[in-house]
Design a protein around this motif. Structure first.
Motif, PDB file in Angstrom:
ATOM      1  N   PRO A  60     -72.576  -4.411  21.067  1.00  0.00           N
ATOM      2  CA  PRO A  60     -73.747  -3.351  20.928  1.00  0.00           C
ATOM      3  C   PRO A  60     -75.129  -3.965  21.092  1.00  0.00           C
ATOM      4  CG  PRO A  60     -72.933  -4.027  18.616  1.00  0.00           C
ATOM      5  CD  PRO A  60     -71.662  -4.415  19.600  1.00  0.00           C
ATOM      6  N   ASN A  61     -75.961  -3.415  21.799  1.00  0.00           N
ATOM      7  CA  ASN A  61     -77.274  -3.686  22.024  1.00  0.00           C
ATOM      8  C   ASN A  61     -77.369  -5.066  23.081  1.00  0.00           C
ATOM      9  OD1 ASN A  61     -78.311  -1.933  20.284  1.00  0.00           O
ATOM     10  ND2 ASN A  61     -77.643  -3.404  18.709  1.00  0.00           N
TER      11      ASN A  61
ATOM     12  N   ASP B 276     -80.133  -4.973  25.477  1.00  0.00           N
ATOM     13  CA  ASP B 276     -81.676  -4.494  25.270  1.00  0.00           C
ATOM     14  C   ASP B 276     -82.671  -5.147  25.805  1.00  0.00           C
ATOM     15  OD1 ASP B 276     -80.451  -2.323  24.064  1.00  0.00           O
ATOM     16  OD2 ASP B 276     -80.828  -2.798  22.077  1.00  0.00           O
ATOM     17  N   ARG B 277     -82.567  -6.573  25.751  1.00  0.00           N
ATOM     18  CA  ARG B 277     -83.747  -7.504  26.320  1.00  0.00           C
ATOM     19  C   ARG B 277     -83.714  -7.686  27.659  1.00  0.00           C
ATOM     20  NH1 ARG B 277     -86.113 -10.967  21.537  1.00  0.00           N
ATOM     21  NH2 ARG B 277     -87.612 -10.727  23.126  1.00  0.00           N
TER      22      ARG B 277
ATOM     23  N   LYS C 266     -79.443  -5.814  33.669  1.00  0.00           N
ATOM     24  CA  LYS C 266     -78.691  -4.759  33.265  1.00  0.00           C
ATOM     25  C   LYS C 266     -77.681  -4.036  34.064  1.00  0.00           C
ATOM     26  CE  LYS C 266     -82.106  -3.215  29.475  1.00  0.00           C
ATOM     27  NZ  LYS C 266     -82.953  -2.168  29.076  1.00  0.00           N
TER      28      LYS C 266
ATOM     29  N   ALA D  86     -78.401 -10.953  21.132  1.00  0.00           N
ATOM     30  CA  ALA D  86     -77.414 -10.010  20.480  1.00  0.00           C
ATOM     31  C   ALA D  86     -76.024 -10.156  20.967  1.00  0.00           C
ATOM     32  CB  ALA D  86     -77.659  -8.442  21.041  1.00  0.00           C
TER      33      ALA D  86
END
Length: 363
Positions: free
Chosen positions: A197-198, A201-202, A208, A324
């Motif tokens: 999960p996540n 995110d950054r 991505k 993460a």
């Protein structure tokens, strides 16, 4: 912001005509494939004092990221080889002085391993666990009965596969308990399974997109990687520096100012790409988007008693393998230690090298 051309360093030896290189060694595996590697003999002064001299020769296997080859180790390793004889001579001359730090000087054989299709290693579509079997063969050939592992970045899943497959104690003759082949694994800035999960995110949008394409469309990702590789071959200094532009300042500072880092990264990249081994890189990307073939929760739990120990190091500002991802690994591996460093990114590897070796050498 990209560095101005007038400020860029020049590396006369890092030109395409000098690649691929012949330095290095291979072993032949049972199926006829070659596994490439580079061996370095170094010494290390541990920070924690010991009462007795450690006369053993320790073995560490290093699994680099991408693009990576047998030339990717650490500037301290290259400097350490040159200082080896000097340090050993001092160690012998001070052998009766219990207070001398030479008591904590240990000998290490460091093997930088090339995965299938990288450098001198024969290409084959091998899974993470398949590579663990290759390493087991390598250890038999090199008569290695115990070792530690450092796995960096994209090498992380391979290091964890070694922990899973080779990190368990087994029964020997007459029921005697044998230590695991792999006793410790250090995971630095490692990637996580795709379902963490996540995880993105950054990440910048390009990272991505690449991460999701590992699962949704590896072929499209291969086209993107091919385009980036061609640019890197034509102008490696500029492209490699630009690749760090979205990361934290610490990454650029380490890469541009720590002696030997930039040269090592470019040399390793040119070694892989000059051999036309982008196919290998793209195949590994496809593995990221699949089930790894083993559960992190099972690492260290399949043996009789003594089992492998793992530790995760990760920069909080890492935009490639995000923090993460590191937390997911640390939380799902039983008994895993971890250290997350503020204001540091993917180049953390170069700053914590001595700390990692210290941990690996602790009993």
């Amino acid at each position: 912001m990209a560095t101005k051309t007038s400020e860029l360093p020049e590396y006369p030896d890092l030109v395409l005509k000098n690649f691929p290189k012949k330095e290095g060694e291979t072993v032949q595996l049972e199926d006829g494939r070659l596994l490439g590697f580079m061996e370095y003999k170094i010494t290390h002064t541990v920070q924690k004092k010991t009462a007795l001299r450690d006369t053993r020769e320790h073995v560490i296997l290093l699994i680099p990221g991408l693009p990576g080859s047998r030339f990717y180790c650490h500037p301290h390793v290259l400097a350490g080889e040159k200082e080896l004889n000097k340090k050993l001579a001092k160690n012998n001359s001070d052998s009766n002085d219990d207070d001398n730090e030479s008591l904590d000087l240990i000998k290490i054989r460091l093997f930088v391993l090339e995965r299938p299709g990288i450098g001198l290693s024969t290409f084959a579509k091998r899974s993470f666990l398949d590579f663990a079997n290759d390493v087991k063969e390598f250890c038999v050939i090199k008569e290695i009965t115990e070792c530690k592992v450092i796995a960096y970045s994209a090498g992380g899943p391979y290091g964890l596969a070694l922990a899973h497959s080779l990190g368990n104690s087994e029964e020997g003759e007459q029921g005697a308990l044998l230590k695991p082949l792999v006793t410790k694994v250090a995971i630095i800035s490692g990637i996580s399974p795709h379902n963490a999960p996540n995880a993105t995110d950054r990440m910048p949008w390009k990272f991505k997109l690449a991460w999701w394409l590992t699962k949704l469309s590896p072929k499209l990702l291969s086209l993107m990687a091919s385009y980036e590789a061609k640019k890197a071959i034509l102008d490696p200094v500029v492209i490699m520096r630009e690749s760090l532009s979205d990361g934290p300042p610490s990454d650029r500072d380490i890469y541009e100012n720590m002696p030997g880092v930039e040269h090592m990264c470019i040399e390793s990249m040119l070694e892989q790409y000059s051999r036309g081994q982008l196919k290998t890189e793209c195949y590994e990307y496809s593995l990221w988007g699949k089930d790894w073939g083993f559960r992190l929760e099972d690492i260290g739990k399949l043996g009789k008693e003594e089992s492998v120990k793992c530790k995760v190091w990760h920069g909080e500002e890492d935009i490639g393998a995000t923090a993460a991802m590191g937390r997911y690994l640390a939380e799902h591996i039983s008994g895993c230690e971890s250290k997350f460093v503020e204001e540091k990114g993917h180049m953390l590897y170069f700053e914590i090298w001595e700390e990692v070796i210290d941990w690996l050498m602790e009993e």
